[in-house]
Scaffold this motif. Structure first.
Motif, PDB file in Angstrom:
ATOM      1  N   CYS A 185       0.830  -1.211   0.000  1.00  0.00           N
ATOM      2  CA  CYS A 185       0.000   0.000   0.000  1.00  0.00           C
ATOM      3  C   CYS A 185       0.863   1.259   0.000  1.00  0.00           C
ATOM      4  O   CYS A 185       0.624   2.205  -0.736  1.00  0.00           O
ATOM      5  CB  CYS A 185      -0.887  -0.007   1.241  1.00  0.00           C
ATOM      6  N   HIS A 199      -2.315  -1.215  -7.580  1.00  0.00           N
ATOM      7  CA  HIS A 199      -3.020  -0.919  -6.324  1.00  0.00           C
ATOM      8  C   HIS A 199      -3.294   0.586  -6.191  1.00  0.00           C
ATOM      9  O   HIS A 199      -3.535   1.093  -5.105  1.00  0.00           O
ATOM     10  CB  HIS A 199      -2.165  -1.432  -5.154  1.00  0.00           C
ATOM     11  N   HIS A 253      -3.025   5.211  -3.198  1.00  0.00           N
ATOM     12  CA  HIS A 253      -3.720   4.429  -2.172  1.00  0.00           C
ATOM     13  C   HIS A 253      -4.962   5.144  -1.651  1.00  0.00           C
ATOM     14  O   HIS A 253      -5.153   5.364  -0.451  1.00  0.00           O
ATOM     15  CB  HIS A 253      -2.779   4.075  -1.005  1.00  0.00           C
TER      16      HIS A 253
HETATM   17 ZN   LIG Z   1      -3.636  -1.268   0.333  1.00  0.00          ZN
END
Ligand SMILES: [Zn+2]
Length: 246
Positions: free
Chosen positions: A50, A100, A104
């Motif tokens: 993350c 991702h 974040h």
């Molecule tokens: Zn994450």
């Protein structure tokens, strides 16, 4: 004057009503892979990066035991973890890097907080989060990502539709291995070791100081001892709900 105040108040009220009418409940999609045709079964290990650093306990265990994994990386993490990225890129047979997000930020297109994290808040901001994550991966020389997992793994249904239109599949999971990396080592081990044929495990590889990381390693070794095979998402037929893969 009083009339103006009342008018402003009505505008605020109708804006609030419109926002709550738009805010469909968030979904946390699941993902499963096709079970193995024979043998002890197969699972997909997905690890989120993350932000923060790299849990080298997990990274070393994956390399030493030749356990393939799909790593969901953010633009923030890629910038700060060049050494880990180098190790992953040196083992293209083991590591698949996927998107991702750039910063974040949860892929939720209405303003709200999820686990204390502010959502993207608009369709434009969801788009920016998804596209900046893909651009960050492209800058490291990685193949174009095919999967997206948003921060917190929760989405508004309209954001899911938008991300699918951009060409990404959305990676849910079926086993929450480390509870956002906040679980103890024992419970994390237990959850991961309990994975069955076709499961998709989620855990974190960015919290080197958390006890959960030790549990991730122990859980994976237990699965390996049972003869379980590990596959990456690009080697498996992943099927998710809420329109995340079809
Ligand atoms: Zn994450």
């Amino acid at each position: 004057m009083r009339l103006l105040q009342r008018h402003l108040c009505m505008i605020a009220m109708s804006a609030a009503m419109a926002a709550s009418a738009q805010a469909a409940p968030l979904v946390e999609p699941t993902l499963h892979i096709k079970p193995a045709a024979s043998g002890a079964g197969r699972v997909a290990l997905t690890l989120d990066a993350c932000g923060g650093q790299t849990d080298t306990r997990i990274l070393s265990a994956l390399v030493e035991n030749k356990i393939p994994a799909t790593i969901f990386v953010t633009g923030i993490w890629l910038k700060r973890n060049a050494a880990a990225v180098e190790i992953m890129r040196a083992h293209p047979d083991l590591f698949e890097l996927e998107n991702h997000g750039g910063r974040h930020i949860p892929a939720v297109d209405t303003p709200q907080k999820i686990y204390g994290i502010k959502s993207a808040g608009s369709p434009e901001a969801v788009l920016a989060e998804v596209e900046s994550g893909a651009a960050a991966l492209a800058r490291t020389g990685e193949p174009a990502p095919k999967w997206f997992r948003g921060a917190t793994a929760e989405y508004s249904p309209s954001a899911i539709a938008m991300i699918r239109k951009l060409g990404f599949k959305i990676a849910g999971f079926s086993i929450n291995g480390d509870g956002g990396s906040l679980l103890g080592a024992k419970e994390t081990t237990r959850r991961i070791a309990a994975a069955k044929d076709g499961d998709v495990i989620i855990a974190h590889i960015n919290q080197p100081t958390h006890a959960a990381g030790e549990g991730v390693v122990q859980g994976l070794l237990a699965l390996k001892d049972k003869g379980m095979t590990f596959v990456r998402l690009d080697d498996a037929d992943g099927t998710g709900n809420h329109g995340t893969t079809d």
